[in-house]
Write a protein that holds these residues in place. Structure first.
Motif, PDB file in Angstrom:
ATOM      1  N   UNK A 190      80.107  87.552  11.423  1.00  0.00           N
ATOM      2  CA  UNK A 190      79.367  88.533  12.516  1.00  0.00           C
ATOM      3  C   UNK A 190      80.036  89.422  12.826  1.00  0.00           C
ATOM      4  N   UNK A 191      79.742  90.000  11.776  1.00  0.00           N
ATOM      5  CA  UNK A 191      80.226  91.602  11.101  1.00  0.00           C
ATOM      6  C   UNK A 191      79.770  92.138  12.505  1.00  0.00           C
ATOM      7  N   UNK A 192      80.486  93.666  12.720  1.00  0.00           N
ATOM      8  CA  UNK A 192      80.205  94.269  13.445  1.00  0.00           C
ATOM      9  C   UNK A 192      79.020  95.633  12.440  1.00  0.00           C
ATOM     10  N   UNK A 193      77.521  95.686  12.297  1.00  0.00           N
ATOM     11  CA  UNK A 193      77.070  96.128  11.142  1.00  0.00           C
ATOM     12  C   UNK A 193      76.185  97.448  12.464  1.00  0.00           C
ATOM     13  N   UNK A 194      74.631  98.122  11.346  1.00  0.00           N
ATOM     14  CA  UNK A 194      73.022  97.821  11.992  1.00  0.00           C
ATOM     15  C   UNK A 194      73.125  96.814  12.415  1.00  0.00           C
ATOM     16  N   UNK A 195      73.019  95.820  11.090  1.00  0.00           N
ATOM     17  CA  UNK A 195      72.007  95.084  10.823  1.00  0.00           C
ATOM     18  C   UNK A 195      72.286  94.124  11.974  1.00  0.00           C
TER      19      UNK A 195
END
Length: 253
Positions: A190-195
């Motif tokens: 779980x990466x903090x990006x727009x997705x």
């Protein structure tokens, strides 16, 4: 010179304009590679990813290509494969997501997500990988997902595509490893990006996600840097068909 040194190599990074793709391009440039960044809306000059690569002292070229358009992807593959300077590293990171309950998931959303996240990846890899096989040298890195292992919620098309990427990684590795080409994938957690913005903005989902991550935090795009350089380098010469999780411990929980 170390096994992680990419000096003199040319890397193509798709979905390079922001988020994980930008971080991957920055990491490869930091290890010595020149970078061709590809994205549907990538600025011809002055993009953030271009600034990152130039700051590392490496060359950068921007190419705009829409991965939702099969013809555009085929043209991109043919153009890159036909260049005098061959592609040494291909990072297949371009992607999109549509969040809708399965019973409401439209054919249009399904087709779009499968095209961008799976079919386009294969078409581009087929074009560039053929030259790598002939030269008996090359590194291919796909961006998989935790949803290459799990089912997720309200993302049936994305999950199907990312399961497909895991299988494609292994299938290509089986064929191309004997020819000196390494095909592997990174499965970001779980990466903090727009997705993942919708998940970050949902207090209940965000709390549930954080509660399962042993590292106790969302990942950042730069957390993918080390794995990217490793799989693109000679340090991974005997690594084939692997899907490498970078997930803060999520899958081990």
């Amino acid at each position: 010179m170390t096994a992680f040194d990419l000096t003199g190599r040319l890397a193509v990074v798709t979905g390079a304009r922001r988020g994980i793709g930008r971080a991957m391009a920055r990491a490869l440039a930091g290890a010595g590679a020149d970078v061709i960044g590809v994205s549907a809306h990538l600025e011809e000059t002055g993009s953030d990813v271009e600034k990152d690569v130039l700051a590392a002292g490496r060359g950068f070229e921007a190419i705009r290509a829409d991965f939702a358009d099969p013809e555009a992807v085929r043209a991109l593959g043919a153009e890159l494969a036909g260049r005098k300077r061959p592609v040494d590293i291909l990072v297949n990171n371009a992607g999109t997501i549509r969040r809708t309950p399965a019973a409401e998931h439209t054919d249009e959303d399904w087709d779009l997500v499968l095209q961008v996240n799976l079919s386009a990846q294969f078409a581009l890899t087929r074009a560039i990988g053929a030259g790598m096989v002939t030269r008996r040298r090359g590194k291919i890195v796909f961006t998989a997902s935790l949803l290459s292992y799990q089912g997720g919620i309200t993302v049936p098309g994305y999950t199907a595509a990312k399961h497909g990427i895991a299988g494609l990684t292994k299938a290509l590795a089986n064929e191309w490893a004997p020819h000196g080409v390494n095909v592997n994938a990174i499965a970001p957690g779980y990466i903090a990006t727009d997705n993942t913005q919708a998940l970050q903005d949902d207090p209940a989902r965000s709390a549930a996600i954080l509660g399962r991550i042993p590292a106790g935090r969302w990942g950042g795009a730069d957390d993918l840097a080390g794995a990217t350089v490793f799989l693109a380098s000679d340090a991974a010469a005997y690594v084939h068909g692997t899907v490498l999780p970078v997930d803060g411990g999520w899958l081990g929980r």
